[in-house]
Design an enzyme around this catalytic site. Structure first.
Site: not given
Ligand code: GDP
Length: 299
Positions: A2-3, A150-153, A123, A166, A127, A94-96, A189
């Protein structure tokens, strides 16, 4: 990530007096070092983008680091910026911070209306404290702080580690390596059903520069793309971008995290700002960056 994106945006807008430090030069968790830096440089406008961040696994296995480092970074920077005469500070959250089962899309008013997602509560608590600290310095000292959630970046400079990162960078790397090795499958995952929203970091940087100029209110602002995708849809889009033609195998023994995290960005869009980089084009650009920076990736 981000920076660097904010620095690129400001440089492109013609700002030349940027005061930048790498982590190796200034450890923001060390109060004395931060105070010395602010007393010497006296920055006028402070973008607080630094944080300890990580994906679902890193958050649940290293909770102490996520809460302690983030509390230290933001307390040190907000206080030192105020004491050394900064005119304005932008805090990135963060959106968390929002409850696990907040109504979707998540409005800023949902803050503290319910229990947090347990996997990243450490976390999130840090925040939330940062956002409240920014508001408290505004209330007591009249310090002009603004906060952006922000949402996921994703984008250039992301962390492509398989354990800390992520989902988006992790799947880019997994699909890339599987393609090179001619592997039959990539492991994704969880169930693939959770939904996430993804914003390119250059769009976030654009929002930061815009709000530093145009916004000064204590109400936090969400920033996001405005639409989400399922993890399964994301995985297929990444496989297509990378050119991996094998199977995507969902590992249901891994955690899903919250079912959905889509931000309501109506407050921000009402101010006249919109994101521009679609997920498809942002993924293509990020994969290009990843391929060109193999030797220097953060892992
Ligand atoms: P979150 O948005 O805080 O839950 O963080 P993440 O980006 O780590 O995970 C988002 C979603 O993606 C979760 O449901 C994870 O289980 C899924 N996921 C699938 N494959 C992966 C992987 O290889 N790495 C990560 N970090 N998450 C994964």
């Amino acid at each position: 990530m981000v920076g660097s994106a904010i620095a690129r945006r400001l440089a492109a807008d013609g700002y030349s007096r940027l005061i930048l430090r790498r982590r190796a030069e200034l450890d923001l968790t060390r109060q004395a070092a931060v105070e010395e830096f602010f007393a010497r440089e006296r920055p006028e406008y402070v973008f607080l983008a630094a944080a300890k961040v990580g994906g679902i696994l890193a958050n649940s296995t290293r909770p102490a680091e996520f809460i302690a480092d983030n509390l230290a970074i933001q307390s040190n920077v907000i206080d030192a910026a105020y004491r050394n005469g900064a005119k304005k500070l932008l805090f990135l959250g963060s959106s968390c911070i929002y409850p696990k089962f907040a109504p979707q899309p998540i409005h800023e008013e949902s803050l503290l209306e319910g229990a947090l997602e347990p996997t990243n509560q450490w976390y999130a608590i840090a925040k939330i404290a940062g956002l409240k600290m920014a508001q408290a310095y505004r209330a007591q000292y009249g310090f002009s702080t603004i906060a952006l959630m922000p949402t996921n970046l994703y984008g250039p400079g992301d962390n492509f580690s398989l354990v800390d990162s992520h989902v988006l960078p992790a799947l880019i790397r997994k699909c890339h390596e599987a393609k090179l090795a001619n592997a039959p499958a990539v492991e994704v995952w969880g169930t693939g059903t959770p939904r996430r929203e993804f914003l390119h970091v250059d769009d976030l940087a654009d929002a930061c520069a815009f709000l530093m100029r145009e916004y000064s209110d204590e109400a936090p602002l969400n920033v996001g793309w405005g639409e989400d995708v399922s993890i399964a849809e994301l995985a297929h889009l990444i496989a297509e971008t990378v050119g991996f033609k094998g199977e995507l195998r969902f590992d249901r023994s891994k955690p899903d995290g919250p079912p959905r995290k889509l931000l309501d960005t109506s407050r921000l869009t009402a101010l006249g700002w919109q994101p521009k980089i679609t997920l498809k084009s942002g993924l293509a650009a990020t994969y290009e960056w990843f391929s060109a920076h193999q030797a220097h990736l953060r892992r």
